[in-house]
Design an enzyme around this catalytic site. Structure first.
Site, PDB file in Angstrom:
ATOM      1  N   HIS A 174       0.800  -1.232   0.000  1.00 47.38           N
ATOM      2  CA  HIS A 174       0.000   0.000   0.000  1.00 47.38           C
ATOM      3  C   HIS A 174       0.834   1.283   0.000  1.00 47.38           C
ATOM      4  CE1 HIS A 174       0.956   0.102   4.249  1.00 47.38           C
ATOM      5  NE2 HIS A 174       0.456   1.324   4.281  1.00 47.38           N
ATOM      6  N   HIS A 190       1.138   6.806  -0.651  1.00 52.57           N
ATOM      7  CA  HIS A 190       0.451   5.989   0.350  1.00 52.57           C
ATOM      8  C   HIS A 190      -0.972   5.746  -0.136  1.00 52.57           C
ATOM      9  CE1 HIS A 190      -1.512   4.810   4.082  1.00 52.57           C
ATOM     10  NE2 HIS A 190      -0.304   4.545   4.552  1.00 52.57           N
TER      11      HIS A 190
END
Length: 176
Positions: free
Chosen positions: A70, A86
């Site tokens: 992620h 992110h």
């Protein structure tokens, strides 16, 4: 004689969606710029696709990739400026479920070209995850290298649009 030196790095949208101010991100780590400055993008919801692919917003070397898929860190080679992407809020809780990384640590990535990760949108929806994606330039590398970020575009953008720039503060240099 003196001249001004200036270096500019273009920052591309990693996915189609809506560019928002970093201060509007719900997570205070990002909105309070604890990691650095930048912007966020809310991916466009596509009805026809179950997967979203995020591309590199700058060129450089992939210096960080979390096991969960992620988050990615890219260091621009000539300036050593570090960009952190992110993907989503609290997506670390999925332990990698729904993320299919397309790169490996130390890979060279090209802005607006290299796919970083494919994200399964059904998995995100089933787990009620917000895909707002901060694109941050770490405060240490910005301060050390003397760069300022300018957001050039807010609102709807397409993947690959130039949405920001990093500009080096002018320096005075002497020519002999």
């Amino acid at each position: 004689m003196f001249f001004l030196k200036k270096k500019r790095i273009e920052v591309y949208a990693p996915i189609s969606g809506e560019v928002i101010s970093i201060e509007k991100v719900e997570d205070p780590v990002f909105s309070n710029k604890m990691l650095g400055d930048g912007f966020a993008i809310i991916p466009k919801k596509g009805k026809e696709t179950k997967e979203a692919t995020f591309i590199a917003p700058i060129s450089g070397v992939l210096t960080t990739i979390l096991d969960t898929g992620h988050a990615y860190g890219i260091t621009e080679k000539s300036t050593k400026v570090e960009c952190l992407i992110h993907i989503g809020m609290d997506t670390v809780e999925l332990n990698g479920n729904g993320f299919s990384a397309k790169v490996h640590k130390e890979d060279k990535v090209v802005a607006n070209d290299t796919p970083l990760v494919a994200v399964n949108l059904d998995t995100m929806k089933k787990n009620n995850k917000d895909l707002t994606t901060p694109v941050i330039f770490t405060k240490e590398t910005i301060a050390e290298q003397g760069y300022k970020i300018n957001i050039l575009k807010f609102g709807q953008v397409k993947a690959g649009d130039v949405v920001a720039e990093l500009v080096k503060a002018p320096e005075r240099a002497e020519i002999s």
